[in-house]
Design an enzyme around this catalytic site. Structure first.
Site, PDB file in Angstrom:
ATOM      1  N   TYR A  90       2.939  -5.920  -1.485  1.00  0.00           N
ATOM      2  CA  TYR A  90       2.072  -4.772  -1.737  1.00  0.00           C
ATOM      3  C   TYR A  90       2.872  -3.596  -2.290  1.00  0.00           C
ATOM      4  O   TYR A  90       2.479  -2.960  -3.280  1.00  0.00           O
ATOM      5  CB  TYR A  90       1.367  -4.390  -0.441  1.00  0.00           C
TER       6      TYR A  90
ATOM      7  N   LYS B 234       2.500  -1.767  -6.013  1.00  0.00           N
ATOM      8  CA  LYS B 234       2.134  -0.364  -6.165  1.00  0.00           C
ATOM      9  C   LYS B 234       3.244   0.450  -6.827  1.00  0.00           C
ATOM     10  O   LYS B 234       2.973   1.382  -7.603  1.00  0.00           O
ATOM     11  CB  LYS B 234       1.765   0.228  -4.808  1.00  0.00           C
TER      12      LYS B 234
END
Length: 255
Positions: free
Chosen positions: A161, A165
């Site tokens: 994740y 990002k």
């Protein structure tokens, strides 16, 4: 050269067409509803087959289209449909995303690639297709991407994740640099935990308390607070904000 045009202090989006990915639920839906209330014509894209029902509930002529945004052909087809219906686009909010809380030593190749594909690749696909349209239109535009505090600081169990990002923030800056001269601004919003229905089930007990203890503001964010960040960056008031990452985390990343 782009000229200062002034802005509506009420952040009106009247006369604008906004495309919102992940608009069938959660933050995407909250953003769609708020942009409709600000006067925008809204199109929501989502892989959820109930996206049409969500669009009807949002109302005011909102259009819902089913699309897998990791498939470039589907992205192109969706925007061609939007152009046929709306005639153009002014705002794109890339909110669709996939979470991952698997520790680095346990995450599989498949999960890692899936997170990167949804959170990074698909956002670039949408931004590239939308950017080409905005360049042809010649009237500027706004592209706003959903980043995360996980792209700013390290979080336990968030390797895929966080990578997605952080990569998204780099793409945001590069697009801002390349397209800013044409009046197209590209920015991102990086929230802490947001109280979506899914988050309310996940961030409970010791896990929730430990994370909350790191937020100086003493609470998690609400969906409308993140939606308003998107509205602001989409408005004429934010014309000089380009390549920025707006952190909405109650101070988590200052620790």
């Amino acid at each position: 050269m782009n000229q200062y045009q002034g802005f509506d202090e009420n952040l009106s989006l009247e006369g604008k067409t906004a495309v919102i990915t992940g608009g069938a639920s959660g933050i995407g839906r909250a953003t769609a509803g708020m942009m409709v209330r600000k006067g925008a014509r809204v199109v929501i894209l989502d892989r959820d087959p109930r996206v049409g029902e969500a669009a009807e509930e949002i109302g005011n002529g909102t259009l819902g289209l089913v699309a897998d945004l990791t498939d470039y052909d589907q992205v192109e087809a969706s925007f061609q449909e939007i152009l046929k219906t709306a005639g153009g686009i002014d705002i794109v909010c890339n909110i669709a995303g996939l979470g991952s809380g698997t520790p680095a030593e346990e995450i599989t190749k498949e999960e890692f690639l899936r997170v990167i594909n949804v959170n990074l690749n698909a956002v670039f696909f949408v931004s590239q297709v939308a950017g080409r349209i905005m360049l042809r239109q010649g009237r500027g535009g706004r592209i706003i991407n959903m980043s995360s505090q996980a792209g700013v600081v390290a979080l336990h169990g968030h390797v895929a994740y966080s990578a997605s990002k952080a990569g998204l923030m780099a793409v945001t800056r590069d697009l801002a640099l390349e397209w800013g001269r044409y009046g197209i601004t590209v920015n991102s919003v990086a929230p802490t935990v947001v109280m979506t229905p899914m988050a309310k089930d996940y961030w409970v007990g010791e896990r929730g308390a430990a994370h909350l203890a790191q937020i100086p503001a003493g609470r998690f964010a609400e969906m409308d607070e993140i939606a308003m960040a998107f509205v602001y960056l989409a408005s004429d008031a934010a014309a000089m904000i380009n390549g920025a990452n707006l952190v909405v985390d109650g101070g988590f990343t200052i620790n």
